[in-house]
Design a protein around this motif. Sequence first.
Motif, short mmCIF file in Angstrom:
data_model
loop_
_atom_site.label_atom_id
_atom_site.label_comp_id
_atom_site.label_asym_id
_atom_site.label_seq_id
_atom_site.Cartn_x
_atom_site.Cartn_y
_atom_site.Cartn_z
N ALA A 96 0.82 -1.21 0.00
CA ALA A 96 0.00 0.00 0.00
C ALA A 96 0.86 1.27 0.00
O ALA A 96 0.34 2.37 0.21
CB ALA A 96 -0.93 0.00 1.21
N MET A 97 2.16 1.13 -0.24
CA MET A 97 3.05 2.29 -0.30
C MET A 97 2.55 3.29 -1.34
O MET A 97 2.18 2.91 -2.45
CB MET A 97 4.47 1.84 -0.64
N GLU A 98 2.53 4.58 -0.96
CA GLU A 98 2.10 5.64 -1.88
C GLU A 98 3.26 6.57 -2.17
O GLU A 98 4.13 6.79 -1.32
CB GLU A 98 0.93 6.43 -1.27
N MET B 280 0.08 -0.01 15.23
CA MET B 280 0.05 0.69 16.51
C MET B 280 -0.49 2.12 16.38
O MET B 280 -0.45 2.88 17.33
CB MET B 280 1.45 0.72 17.13
N ARG B 281 -0.97 2.48 15.17
CA ARG B 281 -1.60 3.77 14.91
C ARG B 281 -0.65 4.95 15.14
O ARG B 281 -1.06 6.04 15.50
CB ARG B 281 -2.85 3.95 15.78
N GLU B 282 0.65 4.74 14.95
CA GLU B 282 1.64 5.80 15.06
C GLU B 282 2.44 5.87 13.76
O GLU B 282 2.74 4.84 13.16
CB GLU B 282 2.61 5.54 16.22
N GLU B 283 2.79 7.09 13.34
CA GLU B 283 3.59 7.24 12.13
C GLU B 283 4.90 6.48 12.29
O GLU B 283 5.52 6.48 13.35
CB GLU B 283 3.88 8.71 11.87
N HIS B 284 5.31 5.84 11.20
CA HIS B 284 6.55 5.06 11.23
C HIS B 284 7.44 5.50 10.08
O HIS B 284 6.99 5.60 8.93
CB HIS B 284 6.23 3.56 11.11
N VAL B 285 8.70 5.78 10.39
CA VAL B 285 9.66 6.23 9.37
C VAL B 285 10.58 5.07 9.02
O VAL B 285 11.17 4.44 9.91
CB VAL B 285 10.48 7.42 9.88
N VAL B 286 10.73 4.82 7.73
CA VAL B 286 11.63 3.79 7.24
C VAL B 286 12.77 4.47 6.48
O VAL B 286 12.54 5.03 5.40
CB VAL B 286 10.92 2.80 6.30
N PRO B 287 13.99 4.49 7.03
CA PRO B 287 15.12 5.04 6.28
C PRO B 287 15.39 4.18 5.04
O PRO B 287 15.33 2.95 5.10
CB PRO B 287 16.28 4.94 7.27
N LEU B 288 15.67 4.83 3.93
CA LEU B 288 15.88 4.12 2.67
C LEU B 288 17.37 4.09 2.34
O LEU B 288 18.00 5.14 2.17
CB LEU B 288 15.11 4.79 1.54
N ALA B 289 17.90 2.91 2.23
CA ALA B 289 19.29 2.76 1.80
C ALA B 289 19.40 3.16 0.33
O ALA B 289 18.39 3.17 -0.40
CB ALA B 289 19.74 1.31 1.99
N PRO B 290 20.59 3.49 -0.15
CA PRO B 290 20.74 3.87 -1.56
C PRO B 290 20.17 2.83 -2.52
O PRO B 290 19.62 3.17 -3.57
CB PRO B 290 22.26 4.03 -1.72
N GLN B 291 20.32 1.54 -2.17
CA GLN B 291 19.79 0.49 -3.04
C GLN B 291 18.27 0.58 -3.15
O GLN B 291 17.71 0.38 -4.24
CB GLN B 291 20.19 -0.89 -2.49
N ALA B 292 17.59 0.89 -2.05
CA ALA B 292 16.13 1.01 -2.07
C ALA B 292 15.71 2.23 -2.89
O ALA B 292 14.75 2.17 -3.67
CB ALA B 292 15.60 1.11 -0.65
N ARG C 35 7.71 7.66 4.97
CA ARG C 35 6.91 7.94 6.17
C ARG C 35 5.53 7.30 6.02
O ARG C 35 4.72 7.75 5.21
CB ARG C 35 6.78 9.44 6.41
N ILE C 36 5.28 6.27 6.82
CA ILE C 36 4.01 5.56 6.77
C ILE C 36 3.06 6.24 7.75
O ILE C 36 3.36 6.32 8.95
CB ILE C 36 4.17 4.08 7.13
N PRO C 37 1.91 6.75 7.30
CA PRO C 37 0.98 7.44 8.21
C PRO C 37 0.50 6.52 9.33
O PRO C 37 0.40 5.30 9.16
CB PRO C 37 -0.18 7.84 7.29
N GLY C 38 0.19 7.12 10.47
CA GLY C 38 -0.28 6.34 11.61
C GLY C 38 -1.51 5.54 11.31
O GLY C 38 -1.71 4.45 11.86
N GLY C 39 -2.38 6.06 10.43
CA GLY C 39 -3.61 5.34 10.11
C GLY C 39 -3.38 4.01 9.44
O GLY C 39 -4.27 3.15 9.42
N LYS C 40 -2.19 3.82 8.87
CA LYS C 40 -1.88 2.55 8.21
C LYS C 40 -1.13 1.57 9.10
O LYS C 40 -0.94 0.41 8.73
CB LYS C 40 -1.03 2.80 6.95
N MET C 41 -0.68 2.07 10.25
CA MET C 41 0.17 1.25 11.10
C MET C 41 -0.63 0.49 12.15
O MET C 41 -1.67 0.96 12.62
CB MET C 41 1.22 2.13 11.81
#
Length: 408
Positions: free
Chosen positions: A252-254, A274-286, A266-272
């Motif tokens: 569901a990534m947008e 635990m209902r909290e925003e979650h940040v995923v650092p992206l490596a250069p490969q990603a 940055r995944i919005p809290g509504g999708k998580m």
Amino acid sequence: MAANTGKLTAVAIKNAKAGAKPVRLFDGGGLYMELMPNGSRYWRMKYRYAGKEKRLAFGVFPEVSLAAARQRRDEARGVIRNGEDPSAKRQAERRLARLSNATIFQAIAQEWLEKQSKKLAPVTYRKSEWLLGMASDDLGRRPIAEISSPEMLAVLRRIESTGRHETAYRVKQKASQVFRYAIATGRAERDPTIDLRGALAPVVSRPRAALTSPNDVAGLLRATYGYEGQPTTAAALKLGPLLFARPGNLRAMEWSELNLNEAEWRIPGGKMKMREEHVVPLAPQAVAILRDLEPITGRNRFVFPSIRTPDRSMSENTINAALRRLGYDKDTMTGHGFRALASTRLNEMGWAPDVIERQLAHAERNKVRAVYNRAQYMAERKKMMTAWADYLDRLRTGHEKVVEFKKR
């Protein structure tokens, strides 16, 4: 037949003549009047939701004036902008209105669900609705205060008889929440599920299938890079081990959630969960994989749109089906298994458990510790995600010695 489109006026409505077939007088924004051969005038609105054309009825003219019809159209469009289906929302509101003062199990279960809807992720809400529906098949019309423990057990035993032992446990848990809600609102005096402790067959938990040994992981990575299916599926397969996000979040990534220049998702809290925003650092490969995909799906809302309609994300079975195509059955590897793969390897490589758990977006099990431990560990997580991506590259290309696990 359809009349010319444009803003309607009271004069145009008054002068419109009925024909042998229904005539549509369009006002804009999907709103139109349908003039029937018998002279009746119905307000309608057409709209698209989830790739399908749908219609709403707004009543009959002149009981519903042009201004009132436009107001209802604008309200419906607001619902659509919020990502909801106005037709489904209207049905839910009518159903809740019919049942709001009732004392039957189905009514109170629906009332409880509606109150939970704001804090539950959509997938969790649908799962809860499905589980309670299984109980409502037998208990739906029963007054909740009269439901006994043997009645509840009969419902759960029926589910058990089909081999779904874990489902029976989950139905019991959801029903218990509804009973407790009924007690709190004065419509029941006790929870009959309390007496059922030990009455159900034990559930034997099975860990999710995942490959964790370096040799197996190396083979899996080479297989995913050799996938020859849809480009979106191939990209998702490559990102799965790199990001080790929950499969539902990945598919569901947008594009609006991504900042490729800052290398963040940055995944919005509504999708998580635990209902909290979650940040995923992206490596250069990603970032490189996403930039390659951007010319293909960048104009869509979803990074991984469905092949049937760009208005929806890829199905939850796409990744697992691709793994089956690569020769990995459900007992060997699943889309969710990328999380176990990363957790196992990162722990063995010596990364701090707190950093790993925060990147996995797991809840802190110790409630007291959770109150004080609000650290995001972002600097460490960025280092870990880059080191992890480099490690996967070395495994895939054969430049990593599988016995080499230096502790940090």
